[in-house]
Design a protein around this motif. Structure first.
Motif, short mmCIF file in Angstrom:
data_model
loop_
_atom_site.label_atom_id
_atom_site.label_comp_id
_atom_site.label_asym_id
_atom_site.label_seq_id
_atom_site.Cartn_x
_atom_site.Cartn_y
_atom_site.Cartn_z
N VAL A 190 0.78 -1.20 0.06
CA VAL A 190 -0.22 -0.12 -0.09
C VAL A 190 0.90 1.19 -0.15
CG1 VAL A 190 -1.73 1.20 1.31
CG2 VAL A 190 -2.10 -1.33 0.99
N ALA A 191 2.01 1.21 0.74
CA ALA A 191 2.97 2.29 0.67
C ALA A 191 3.56 2.55 -0.62
CB ALA A 191 4.10 2.26 1.80
N ALA A 192 3.88 1.67 -1.43
CA ALA A 192 4.43 1.61 -2.64
C ALA A 192 3.33 2.28 -3.75
CB ALA A 192 4.78 0.54 -3.33
N LEU A 193 1.99 1.78 -3.43
CA LEU A 193 0.97 2.41 -4.34
C LEU A 193 0.80 3.89 -4.02
CD1 LEU A 193 -1.58 -0.60 -4.11
CD2 LEU A 193 -0.33 0.26 -6.07
N ARG A 194 0.78 4.27 -2.79
CA ARG A 194 0.73 5.75 -2.18
C ARG A 194 1.82 6.57 -2.92
NH1 ARG A 194 1.28 5.14 3.02
NH2 ARG A 194 -0.79 4.50 3.33
N GLN A 195 3.15 5.98 -3.00
CA GLN A 195 4.16 6.81 -3.42
C GLN A 195 4.02 6.82 -4.92
OE1 GLN A 195 6.72 8.12 -2.15
NE2 GLN A 195 7.67 8.68 -4.12
#
Length: 85
Positions: free
Chosen positions: A75-80
């Motif tokens: 999810v963090a990578a998607l947010r980035q």
């Protein structure tokens, strides 16, 4: 595990919105499902709308639809990705 399922669902949604067609998956055995998902990249090349979608976005969609949960973006990578796109 739940986040990986949500990432897969996001991949399905992005596929349908960007390519204007539902992803046709038959839910047979696990091996059959894995084979379908692994063949997805090749099938994308034949879709006319795929040429209009930026390559990095298509790569993200494919990553979200990875057959194994550990190969999907976090999810963090998607947010980035979305914050910089």
């Amino acid at each position: 595990q739940e986040a990986a399922v949500d990432v897969f669902a996001l991949g399905l949604l992005m596929y349908e919105v960007l390519l204007w067609r539902p992803l046709q998956l038959t839910f047979g055995t696990v091996a059959e499902q894995l084979a379908q998902l692994q063949g997805l990249q090749a099938s994308l090349q034949s879709l006319p709308r795929a040429k209009e979608v930026p390559a990095e976005v298509l790569e993200l969609v494919l990553a979200c639809l990875a057959p194994t949960t550990g190969n999907r973006p976090t999810v963090a990578a998607l947010r980035q990705f979305f914050s910089t796109y």
